[in-house]
Write a protein that holds these residues in place. Structure first.
Motif, PDB file in Angstrom:
ATOM      1  N   GLY A   1       5.476   9.611  -9.760  1.00 56.33           N
ATOM      2  CA  GLY A   1       5.362   9.657 -11.206  1.00 56.33           C
ATOM      3  C   GLY A   1       5.976   8.489 -11.944  1.00 56.33           C
ATOM      4  N   VAL A   2       6.141   7.333 -11.263  1.00 57.41           N
ATOM      5  CA  VAL A   2       6.557   6.138 -12.000  1.00 57.41           C
ATOM      6  C   VAL A   2       5.477   5.841 -13.038  1.00 57.41           C
ATOM      7  CG1 VAL A   2       6.972   3.650 -11.817  1.00 57.41           C
ATOM      8  CG2 VAL A   2       7.907   5.209 -10.094  1.00 57.41           C
ATOM      9  N   GLY A   3       5.875   5.683 -14.286  1.00 57.04           N
ATOM     10  CA  GLY A   3       4.895   5.658 -15.371  1.00 57.04           C
ATOM     11  C   GLY A   3       3.971   4.462 -15.398  1.00 57.04           C
ATOM     12  N   ARG A   4       4.475   3.301 -14.969  1.00 57.75           N
ATOM     13  CA  ARG A   4       3.666   2.075 -15.039  1.00 57.75           C
ATOM     14  C   ARG A   4       3.917   1.247 -13.777  1.00 57.75           C
ATOM     15  NH1 ARG A   4       4.799  -3.081 -17.535  1.00 57.75           N
ATOM     16  NH2 ARG A   4       2.896  -4.186 -18.185  1.00 57.75           N
ATOM     17  N   ILE A   5       2.857   0.913 -13.088  1.00 56.44           N
ATOM     18  CA  ILE A   5       2.943   0.094 -11.882  1.00 56.44           C
ATOM     19  C   ILE A   5       2.124  -1.165 -12.098  1.00 56.44           C
ATOM     20  CG2 ILE A   5       2.351  -0.058  -9.427  1.00 56.44           C
ATOM     21  CD1 ILE A   5       2.811   2.963  -9.243  1.00 56.44           C
ATOM     22  N   VAL A   6       2.793  -2.299 -12.018  1.00 59.38           N
ATOM     23  CA  VAL A   6       2.106  -3.594 -12.089  1.00 59.38           C
ATOM     24  C   VAL A   6       2.001  -4.116 -10.663  1.00 59.38           C
ATOM     25  CG1 VAL A   6       2.127  -5.915 -13.047  1.00 59.38           C
ATOM     26  CG2 VAL A   6       3.118  -4.007 -14.360  1.00 59.38           C
ATOM     27  N   ILE A   7       0.779  -4.316 -10.185  1.00 60.19           N
ATOM     28  CA  ILE A   7       0.579  -4.745  -8.802  1.00 60.19           C
ATOM     29  C   ILE A   7      -0.252  -6.020  -8.797  1.00 60.19           C
ATOM     30  CG2 ILE A   7      -1.407  -3.183  -8.465  1.00 60.19           C
ATOM     31  CD1 ILE A   7      -0.234  -2.819  -5.535  1.00 60.19           C
ATOM     32  N   ALA A   8       0.296  -7.045  -8.148  1.00 62.03           N
ATOM     33  CA  ALA A   8      -0.315  -8.367  -8.174  1.00 62.03           C
ATOM     34  C   ALA A   8      -0.698  -8.816  -6.775  1.00 62.03           C
ATOM     35  CB  ALA A   8       0.646  -9.376  -8.796  1.00 62.03           C
ATOM     36  N   ASP A   9      -1.928  -9.278  -6.635  1.00 59.47           N
ATOM     37  CA  ASP A   9      -2.404  -9.823  -5.358  1.00 59.47           C
ATOM     38  C   ASP A   9      -3.648 -10.650  -5.649  1.00 59.47           C
ATOM     39  OD1 ASP A   9      -3.500 -10.178  -2.657  1.00 59.47           O
ATOM     40  OD2 ASP A   9      -2.092  -8.616  -2.060  1.00 59.47           O
ATOM     41  N   LEU A  10      -3.669 -11.873  -5.150  1.00 55.42           N
ATOM     42  CA  LEU A  10      -4.776 -12.785  -5.396  1.00 55.42           C
ATOM     43  C   LEU A  10      -5.919 -12.600  -4.409  1.00 55.42           C
ATOM     44  CD1 LEU A  10      -5.772 -15.277  -7.050  1.00 55.42           C
ATOM     45  CD2 LEU A  10      -4.533 -16.718  -5.408  1.00 55.42           C
TER      46      LEU A  10
ATOM     47  N   SER B   1       0.819  -1.223   0.000  1.00 53.80           N
ATOM     48  CA  SER B   1       0.000   0.000   0.000  1.00 53.80           C
ATOM     49  C   SER B   1       0.847   1.264   0.000  1.00 53.80           C
ATOM     50  CB  SER B   1      -0.962  -0.011   1.189  1.00 53.80           C
ATOM     51  OG  SER B   1      -1.981  -0.963   1.033  1.00 53.80           O
ATOM     52  N   PRO B   2       1.692   1.495   1.020  1.00 54.09           N
ATOM     53  CA  PRO B   2       2.478   2.727   1.003  1.00 54.09           C
ATOM     54  C   PRO B   2       3.510   2.751  -0.118  1.00 54.09           C
ATOM     55  CG  PRO B   2       3.145   1.335   2.841  1.00 54.09           C
ATOM     56  CD  PRO B   2       1.903   0.737   2.264  1.00 54.09           C
ATOM     57  N   ALA B   3       4.108   1.589  -0.422  1.00 56.72           N
ATOM     58  CA  ALA B   3       5.098   1.565  -1.498  1.00 56.72           C
ATOM     59  C   ALA B   3       4.468   2.007  -2.814  1.00 56.72           C
ATOM     60  CB  ALA B   3       5.696   0.169  -1.628  1.00 56.72           C
ATOM     61  N   ALA B   4       3.324   1.447  -3.138  1.00 55.90           N
ATOM     62  CA  ALA B   4       2.657   1.787  -4.396  1.00 55.90           C
ATOM     63  C   ALA B   4       2.189   3.238  -4.421  1.00 55.90           C
ATOM     64  CB  ALA B   4       1.472   0.853  -4.626  1.00 55.90           C
ATOM     65  N   LEU B   5       1.637   3.708  -3.312  1.00 54.74           N
ATOM     66  CA  LEU B   5       1.145   5.083  -3.254  1.00 54.74           C
ATOM     67  C   LEU B   5       2.271   6.088  -3.509  1.00 54.74           C
ATOM     68  CD1 LEU B   5      -1.318   4.803  -0.252  1.00 54.74           C
ATOM     69  CD2 LEU B   5      -1.930   5.552  -2.554  1.00 54.74           C
ATOM     70  N   TYR B   6       3.415   5.873  -2.883  1.00 48.42           N
ATOM     71  CA  TYR B   6       4.494   6.849  -3.050  1.00 48.42           C
ATOM     72  C   TYR B   6       5.180   6.729  -4.402  1.00 48.42           C
ATOM     73  CZ  TYR B   6       4.071   9.053   1.437  1.00 48.42           C
ATOM     74  OH  TYR B   6       3.597   9.804   2.483  1.00 48.42           O
ATOM     75  N   LEU B   7       5.194   5.549  -4.985  1.00 47.54           N
ATOM     76  CA  LEU B   7       5.741   5.427  -6.338  1.00 47.54           C
ATOM     77  C   LEU B   7       4.811   6.076  -7.355  1.00 47.54           C
ATOM     78  CD1 LEU B   7       7.205   1.815  -6.159  1.00 47.54           C
ATOM     79  CD2 LEU B   7       8.472   3.972  -6.240  1.00 47.54           C
ATOM     80  N   ALA B   8       3.510   5.913  -7.152  1.00 45.82           N
ATOM     81  CA  ALA B   8       2.558   6.599  -8.029  1.00 45.82           C
ATOM     82  C   ALA B   8       2.658   8.106  -7.853  1.00 45.82           C
ATOM     83  CB  ALA B   8       1.137   6.118  -7.730  1.00 45.82           C
ATOM     84  N   ALA B   9       2.772   8.558  -6.620  1.00 43.72           N
ATOM     85  CA  ALA B   9       2.879   9.993  -6.363  1.00 43.72           C
ATOM     86  C   ALA B   9       4.135  10.581  -6.998  1.00 43.72           C
ATOM     87  CB  ALA B   9       2.887  10.251  -4.860  1.00 43.72           C
TER      88      ALA B   9
END
Length: 251
Positions: A53-62, A43-51
């Motif tokens: 400006g990382v252009g593409r985030i692939v996030i996987a969770d079943l 959650s925090p890792a993805a939020l701050y990478l999106a903030a």
């Protein structure tokens, strides 16, 4: 495409950092990260990478969102109970930064499909809570020679390291056998701290700025408000990387 006027405004503060500027921001916009796990760390890792400006985030969770997740998994909300975490993550990240392309994968990740699922990613993030899948990600990093940012938390304690295949010990060197999967204690601030540090390490790797945490395990004790580092060593009998100690480039 170059940066837009809105991009220059959104990322203005980080572009003031020495060595960052528009060129580095454009490099981030052209980058992909693969995040395995959309829970407390993801959650925090993805939020701050999106903030950032990382252009593409692939996030996987079943998994799907459960009420017991919400003390720490800040990508998700009470209204989303029962929905797939990957889809919930994509919604939250796109709301934060519509300029980021988010790919949500609600499927089991295995040795057979991980290379394809993570294709194009320059950095891999271990935001998991179980070692069998961590070892899958570790083997993928070794095969594809991509950096892996490993993190783990329990209670008030968190741990973090950057695994650079062929340069640093791999995850299996550090933990030949992980603990059995199960319910573990955790206060939400612990994955918050460590997940943000994962994002910081990813940004350093993607931008080429700063010194990534290679060959060192950062240990955080939230109860004592302390950090310390442990130097890591190769396991010459490691079944995953099999690198002898004599070849350790960090020594």
């Amino acid at each position: 495409m170059g940066l837009t006027t809105d991009d220059r405004t959104r990322y203005a503060r980080q572009m003031l950092i020495k060595g960052w500027g528009e060129e580095t921001q454009q490099r981030l916009a052209n980058s992909t990260v693969f995040i395995l796990g959309a829970g407390g760390l993801g959650s925090p890792a993805a939020l701050y990478l999106a903030a950032a400006g990382v252009g593409r985030i692939v996030i996987a969770d079943l998994d799907r969102i459960e009420l017991s997740n919400l003390n720490r998994q800040i990508l998700h909300t009470t209204a989303g109970l029962g929905t797939p975490k990957a889809a919930s993550a994509a919604t939250a990240l796109s709301a934060l930064n519509p300029g980021v392309r988010v790919v949500a994968l609600a499927e089991e990740v295995t040795d057979a499909n991980i290379d394809k699922l993570s294709d194009g990613a320059g950095v891999l993030l271990d935001c998991l809570d179980n070692f069998p899948t961590r070892y899958v990600l570790n083997r993928c990093a070794i095969r594809t020679k991509r950096p892996l940012i490993h993190a783990a938390v329990t209670g008030f304690e968190g741990r973090l390291t950057v695994i650079d295949p062929g340069v640093t010990p791999c995850l299996r060197c550090l933990f030949p056998e992980g603990p059995q999967p199960g319910v573990f204690p955790v206060v939400g601030t612990t994955p918050g701290v460590i997940g943000v540090l994962q994002a910081a390490e990813a940004l350093k790797l993607l931008t080429g700025l700063g010194e990534p945490l290679r060959g060192q395990l950062l240990v955080y004790d939230g109860a004592a408000a302390s950090f310390h580092q442990v130097t890591l060593a190769f396991d010459p009998a490691c079944p995953d990387c099999g690198l002898p100690i004599a070849t350790n480039p960090l020594q």
